[in-house]
Design an enzyme around this catalytic site. Structure first.
Site, PDB file in Angstrom:
ATOM      1  N   ASP A   1     -41.697 -53.886 -22.735  1.00 17.76           N
ATOM      2  CA  ASP A   1     -40.241 -53.690 -22.366  1.00 17.76           C
ATOM      3  C   ASP A   1     -39.225 -54.018 -23.600  1.00 17.76           C
ATOM      4  O   ASP A   1     -39.808 -55.026 -24.570  1.00 17.76           O
ATOM      5  CB  ASP A   1     -39.919 -54.587 -21.351  1.00 17.76           C
ATOM      6  CG  ASP A   1     -40.872 -54.230 -20.101  1.00 17.76           C
ATOM      7  OD1 ASP A   1     -40.973 -52.912 -19.861  1.00 17.76           O
ATOM      8  OD2 ASP A   1     -41.018 -54.990 -19.084  1.00 17.76           O
ATOM      9  N   ARG A   2     -38.319 -53.633 -23.617  1.00 15.18           N
ATOM     10  CA  ARG A   2     -37.272 -53.775 -24.924  1.00 15.18           C
ATOM     11  C   ARG A   2     -37.169 -55.325 -24.942  1.00 15.18           C
ATOM     12  O   ARG A   2     -36.946 -55.811 -25.808  1.00 15.18           O
ATOM     13  CB  ARG A   2     -35.954 -53.234 -24.545  1.00 15.18           C
ATOM     14  CG  ARG A   2     -34.951 -53.460 -25.386  1.00 15.18           C
ATOM     15  CD  ARG A   2     -33.405 -53.117 -24.955  1.00 15.18           C
ATOM     16  NE  ARG A   2     -33.171 -53.484 -23.547  1.00 15.18           N
ATOM     17  CZ  ARG A   2     -32.876 -54.871 -23.311  1.00 15.18           C
ATOM     18  NH1 ARG A   2     -32.778 -55.698 -24.183  1.00 15.18           N
ATOM     19  NH2 ARG A   2     -32.359 -55.226 -22.071  1.00 15.18           N
TER      20      ARG A   2
END
Length: 176
Positions: free
Chosen positions: A40-41
């Site tokens: 995930d970012r």
């Protein structure tokens, strides 16, 4: 070719930028490699990249039950019941998770400063967990921890399939 990359916070697991978020293209990675899985970012740590489609499939396939180890800084103090529930498996909206290996640990001694820093609250304790899962659902570790009342403040993937983040600063990579 297999590349170990330490993905910094707020970097996408794709080569193209998207809006205000940067992709992998700015890190000088070899051409022709693709992420074997996603991170995930807002998560940091080990992202494997390869130019071998069969290897990529083997690393990412749920059937192979590839172990992935994370260090999660959580808000609150983990209870024995919360840790036992994570170890046994949690039922999330998309179904039950497989059992996980979970332990409360000290803050890792290899930890780098995060940009932006984690917001600390004087009145709310935090703790570190080391979790190993064999699935790779969307935001799985965050959702599992939240389910037992331990929201994740910082999440770092340490290892995937026996490859670890050893001696890689954020944004650095090496062939493995």
């Amino acid at each position: 070719m297999l590349i170990a990359f330490n993905k910094p916070m707020n970097t996408l697991s794709q080569f193209t930028d998207e809006g205000k978020w940067h992709g992998l293209s700015r890190f000088g990675l070899p051409s022709g490699v693709y992420a074997a899985g996603r991170l995930d970012r807002d998560s940091e740590g080990l992202l494997l990249l390869t130019d071998d489609g069969k290897l990529q499939a083997r690393i990412t396939s749920p059937r192979t039950k590839t172990p992935k180890t994370y260090f999660a800084m959580v808000e609150g103090t983990p209870s024995a019941d919360a840790l036992a529930a994570l170890c046994a498996g949690i039922t999330l909206k998309d179904g039950p998770t497989a059992p996980a290996e979970v332990a409360q640990v000290d803050a890792p001694d290899w930890l780098w400063p995060r940009d932006p820093p984690v917001r600390h609250r004087k009145t709310v304790p935090d703790a570190w967990l080391r979790l190993t899962i064999t699935e790779g659902r969307n935001r799985q570790v965050r959702r599992m921890c939240a389910h037992v009342g331990l929201p994740v403040l910082r999440l770092i993937r340490w290892s995937v399939a026996g490859h670890a983040l050893v001696d890689l600063a954020p944004g650095d990579w090496r062939a493995v």
